[in-house]
Design a protein around this motif. Structure first.
Motif, PDB file in Angstrom:
ATOM      1  N   SER A 113      31.499  10.565  -5.354  1.00  0.00           N
ATOM      2  CA  SER A 113      30.735  11.680  -5.906  1.00  0.00           C
ATOM      3  C   SER A 113      31.328  13.017  -5.473  1.00  0.00           C
ATOM      4  CB  SER A 113      29.273  11.581  -5.458  1.00  0.00           C
ATOM      5  OG  SER A 113      28.549  12.705  -5.884  1.00  0.00           O
ATOM      6  N   THR A 114      31.654  13.139  -4.192  1.00  0.00           N
ATOM      7  CA  THR A 114      32.227  14.383  -3.677  1.00  0.00           C
ATOM      8  C   THR A 114      33.564  14.678  -4.359  1.00  0.00           C
ATOM      9  OG1 THR A 114      31.135  14.076  -1.551  1.00  0.00           O
ATOM     10  CG2 THR A 114      33.008  15.594  -1.592  1.00  0.00           C
ATOM     11  N   LEU A 115      34.410  13.656  -4.481  1.00  0.00           N
ATOM     12  CA  LEU A 115      35.703  13.851  -5.135  1.00  0.00           C
ATOM     13  C   LEU A 115      35.538  14.266  -6.596  1.00  0.00           C
ATOM     14  CD1 LEU A 115      37.625  10.842  -3.559  1.00  0.00           C
ATOM     15  CD2 LEU A 115      37.979  13.286  -3.082  1.00  0.00           C
ATOM     16  N   GLN A 116      34.536  13.710  -7.269  1.00  0.00           N
ATOM     17  CA  GLN A 116      34.278  14.114  -8.658  1.00  0.00           C
ATOM     18  C   GLN A 116      33.795  15.564  -8.716  1.00  0.00           C
ATOM     19  OE1 GLN A 116      32.104  11.231 -11.099  1.00  0.00           O
ATOM     20  NE2 GLN A 116      32.727   9.667  -9.612  1.00  0.00           N
ATOM     21  N   HIS A 117      32.950  15.963  -7.767  1.00  0.00           N
ATOM     22  CA  HIS A 117      32.493  17.357  -7.725  1.00  0.00           C
ATOM     23  C   HIS A 117      33.654  18.310  -7.471  1.00  0.00           C
ATOM     24  CE1 HIS A 117      28.243  16.815  -8.214  1.00  0.00           C
ATOM     25  NE2 HIS A 117      28.186  15.948  -7.219  1.00  0.00           N
ATOM     26  N   LEU A 118      34.689  17.801  -6.800  1.00  0.00           N
ATOM     27  CA  LEU A 118      35.866  18.621  -6.532  1.00  0.00           C
ATOM     28  C   LEU A 118      36.843  18.634  -7.709  1.00  0.00           C
ATOM     29  CD1 LEU A 118      36.470  17.650  -2.801  1.00  0.00           C
ATOM     30  CD2 LEU A 118      35.594  19.820  -3.680  1.00  0.00           C
ATOM     31  N   GLY A 119      36.498  17.897  -8.774  1.00  0.00           N
ATOM     32  CA  GLY A 119      37.302  17.943  -9.991  1.00  0.00           C
ATOM     33  C   GLY A 119      38.132  16.716 -10.290  1.00  0.00           C
ATOM     34  N   MET A 120      38.002  15.673  -9.499  1.00  0.00           N
ATOM     35  CA  MET A 120      38.778  14.461  -9.738  1.00  0.00           C
ATOM     36  C   MET A 120      38.122  13.639 -10.845  1.00  0.00           C
ATOM     37  SD  MET A 120      40.067  11.767  -6.828  1.00  0.00           S
ATOM     38  CE  MET A 120      41.178  12.935  -6.042  1.00  0.00           C
ATOM     39  N   GLU A 121      38.945  13.018 -11.689  1.00  0.00           N
ATOM     40  CA  GLU A 121      38.431  12.152 -12.756  1.00  0.00           C
ATOM     41  C   GLU A 121      37.657  10.988 -12.134  1.00  0.00           C
ATOM     42  OE1 GLU A 121      38.565  12.565 -16.074  1.00  0.00           O
ATOM     43  OE2 GLU A 121      39.457  14.525 -15.656  1.00  0.00           O
ATOM     44  N   PRO A 122      36.579  10.539 -12.784  1.00  0.00           N
ATOM     45  CA  PRO A 122      35.728   9.490 -12.195  1.00  0.00           C
ATOM     46  C   PRO A 122      36.459   8.220 -11.754  1.00  0.00           C
ATOM     47  CG  PRO A 122      34.622  10.480 -14.058  1.00  0.00           C
ATOM     48  CD  PRO A 122      36.014  11.066 -14.020  1.00  0.00           C
ATOM     49  N   VAL A 123      37.333   7.676 -12.582  1.00  0.00           N
ATOM     50  CA  VAL A 123      38.022   6.434 -12.211  1.00  0.00           C
ATOM     51  C   VAL A 123      38.946   6.674 -11.021  1.00  0.00           C
ATOM     52  CG1 VAL A 123      39.680   4.683 -12.988  1.00  0.00           C
ATOM     53  CG2 VAL A 123      37.850   5.419 -14.516  1.00  0.00           C
ATOM     54  N   VAL A 124      39.660   7.781 -11.031  1.00  0.00           N
ATOM     55  CA  VAL A 124      40.554   8.117  -9.926  1.00  0.00           C
ATOM     56  C   VAL A 124      39.730   8.338  -8.653  1.00  0.00           C
ATOM     57  CG1 VAL A 124      42.275   9.764  -9.089  1.00  0.00           C
ATOM     58  CG2 VAL A 124      42.247   9.115 -11.502  1.00  0.00           C
ATOM     59  N   ALA A 125      38.587   8.999  -8.775  1.00  0.00           N
ATOM     60  CA  ALA A 125      37.713   9.231  -7.625  1.00  0.00           C
ATOM     61  C   ALA A 125      37.229   7.907  -7.034  1.00  0.00           C
ATOM     62  CB  ALA A 125      36.526  10.107  -8.029  1.00  0.00           C
ATOM     63  N   GLU A 126      36.894   6.943  -7.872  1.00  0.00           N
ATOM     64  CA  GLU A 126      36.455   5.624  -7.385  1.00  0.00           C
ATOM     65  C   GLU A 126      37.579   4.928  -6.616  1.00  0.00           C
ATOM     66  OE1 GLU A 126      33.515   4.051  -7.454  1.00  0.00           O
ATOM     67  OE2 GLU A 126      32.478   5.642  -8.542  1.00  0.00           O
ATOM     68  N   ILE A 127      38.791   4.998  -7.148  1.00  0.00           N
ATOM     69  CA  ILE A 127      39.935   4.356  -6.490  1.00  0.00           C
ATOM     70  C   ILE A 127      40.217   5.035  -5.151  1.00  0.00           C
ATOM     71  CG2 ILE A 127      42.434   3.955  -6.648  1.00  0.00           C
ATOM     72  CD1 ILE A 127      41.951   3.681  -9.745  1.00  0.00           C
ATOM     73  N   GLU A 128      40.210   6.366  -5.143  1.00  0.00           N
ATOM     74  CA  GLU A 128      40.451   7.103  -3.898  1.00  0.00           C
ATOM     75  C   GLU A 128      39.352   6.829  -2.874  1.00  0.00           C
ATOM     76  OE1 GLU A 128      43.099   8.941  -2.790  1.00  0.00           O
ATOM     77  OE2 GLU A 128      44.024   8.100  -4.580  1.00  0.00           O
ATOM     78  N   ALA A 129      38.115   6.759  -3.333  1.00  0.00           N
ATOM     79  CA  ALA A 129      37.006   6.454  -2.425  1.00  0.00           C
ATOM     80  C   ALA A 129      37.198   5.080  -1.801  1.00  0.00           C
ATOM     81  CB  ALA A 129      35.671   6.533  -3.168  1.00  0.00           C
ATOM     82  N   GLU A 130      37.683   4.127  -2.590  1.00  0.00           N
ATOM     83  CA  GLU A 130      37.940   2.781  -2.076  1.00  0.00           C
ATOM     84  C   GLU A 130      38.990   2.837  -0.967  1.00  0.00           C
ATOM     85  OE1 GLU A 130      37.464  -1.064  -1.363  1.00  0.00           O
ATOM     86  OE2 GLU A 130      36.250   0.021  -2.825  1.00  0.00           O
ATOM     87  N   ARG A 131      39.987   3.668  -1.140  1.00  0.00           N
ATOM     88  CA  ARG A 131      41.037   3.798  -0.122  1.00  0.00           C
ATOM     89  C   ARG A 131      40.527   4.491   1.138  1.00  0.00           C
ATOM     90  NH1 ARG A 131      45.378   5.865  -4.525  1.00  0.00           N
ATOM     91  NH2 ARG A 131      46.054   3.808  -5.236  1.00  0.00           N
ATOM     92  N   LEU A 132      39.714   5.513   0.950  1.00  0.00           N
ATOM     93  CA  LEU A 132      39.251   6.327   2.074  1.00  0.00           C
ATOM     94  C   LEU A 132      38.115   5.711   2.877  1.00  0.00           C
ATOM     95  CD1 LEU A 132      39.168   9.826   0.333  1.00  0.00           C
ATOM     96  CD2 LEU A 132      40.696   9.142   2.190  1.00  0.00           C
ATOM     97  N   GLU A 133      37.239   4.985   2.216  1.00  0.00           N
ATOM     98  CA  GLU A 133      35.985   4.566   2.854  1.00  0.00           C
ATOM     99  C   GLU A 133      36.180   3.768   4.127  1.00  0.00           C
ATOM    100  OE1 GLU A 133      34.802   0.520   0.442  1.00  0.00           O
ATOM    101  OE2 GLU A 133      34.420   2.440  -0.501  1.00  0.00           O
ATOM    102  N   HIS A 134      37.276   3.051   4.244  1.00  0.00           N
ATOM    103  CA  HIS A 134      37.503   2.212   5.422  1.00  0.00           C
ATOM    104  C   HIS A 134      38.172   2.977   6.560  1.00  0.00           C
ATOM    105  CE1 HIS A 134      36.351  -1.157   2.944  1.00  0.00           C
ATOM    106  NE2 HIS A 134      37.235  -0.777   2.055  1.00  0.00           N
TER     107      HIS A 134
END
Length: 156
Positions: free
Chosen positions: A100-121
Motif C-alpha cells: 500500500s505504501t509503495l502504491q501511494h508513492l507511485g509504484m504500479e500495483p503489481v510491481v508494489a506487490e512483488i517489491e513488498a514480497e521481497r521487502l517483508e522478510h
C-alpha cells in the motif's frame, strides 16, 4: 565510521531473530497453498511453489516443526500451528502495509506487490511499523501523497 563499527553493524544486521527469512517464506507458502487448495499441503507442494529441492524443503520443515510453527510427521501433510498462523498474519499485515505504501508513492500495483514480497522478510518490526505509519499518513492525505509522488518523479 571505523571499519570495526561497520563490522558490528553488519553483524547486528544479520542477527537471527525468531523465524528466519527463509522460514518465513516457507510459512507463507504453506498458508497460501492451504488457502488456494482448501486441502492438505505436502512438502512436495512447497518444493514446487518455492522452486527448491525436496531435500531442502525437508530440512526447513523439520526446523519449523522444532520451532513450533508447524505440525508435521514425515510422509504426512503440513499444518500451521497457532504460532505459525500468527507469524503468517504478521507477515501478511506487513506485506499489505508495504504494498500500500509503495502504491501511494507511485509504484504500479503489481510491481508494489512483488517489491513488498521481497521487502517483508527483511525489515525489523520497527522499520515495518514506520512504513505502516507512512502508508497511513499518505492514504489519509491525498495532497501530500501526490506531492511526494511529484518530488520522487522529479528525482528519477
Amino acid at each position: 565510521m571505523s571499519k570495526g563499527y561497520r563490522l558490528e553493524i553488519l553483524k547486528k544486521g544479520h542477527k537471527k531473530t525468531g523465524a528466519s527469512r527463509i522460514s518465513e517464506e516457507y510459512l507463507e507458502a504453506i498458508y497460501e497453498l492451504t488457502t488456494a487448495s482448501g486441502g492438505p499441503v505436502r512438502p512436495i507442494d512447497v518444493s514446487r511453489i518455492l522452486n527448491v529441492k525436496p531435500s531442502t524443503v525437508n530440512k526447513v520443515i523439520r526446523r519449523l516443526r522444532d520451532m513450533g510453527y508447524i505440525y508435521y510427521e514425515p510422509y504426512r501433510v503440513l499444518t500451521l500451528t497457532k504460532m505459525g498462523e500468527e507469524a503468517v498474519i504478521r507477515l501478511k499485515r506487513r506485506h499489505d502495509s508495504l504494498a500500500s505504501t509503495l502504491q501511494h508513492l507511485g509504484m504500479e500495483p503489481v510491481v508494489a506487490e512483488i517489491e513488498a514480497e521481497r521487502l517483508e522478510h527483511s525489515l525489523s518490526e520497527e522499520s515495518a511499523r514506520l512504513f505502516e505509519i507512512l502508508g497511513e499518513i499518505l492514504s489519509e492525505n491525498a495532497e501530500l501523497a501526490e506531492q511526494v509522488r511529484r518530488l520522487m518523479k522529479a528525482k528519477q
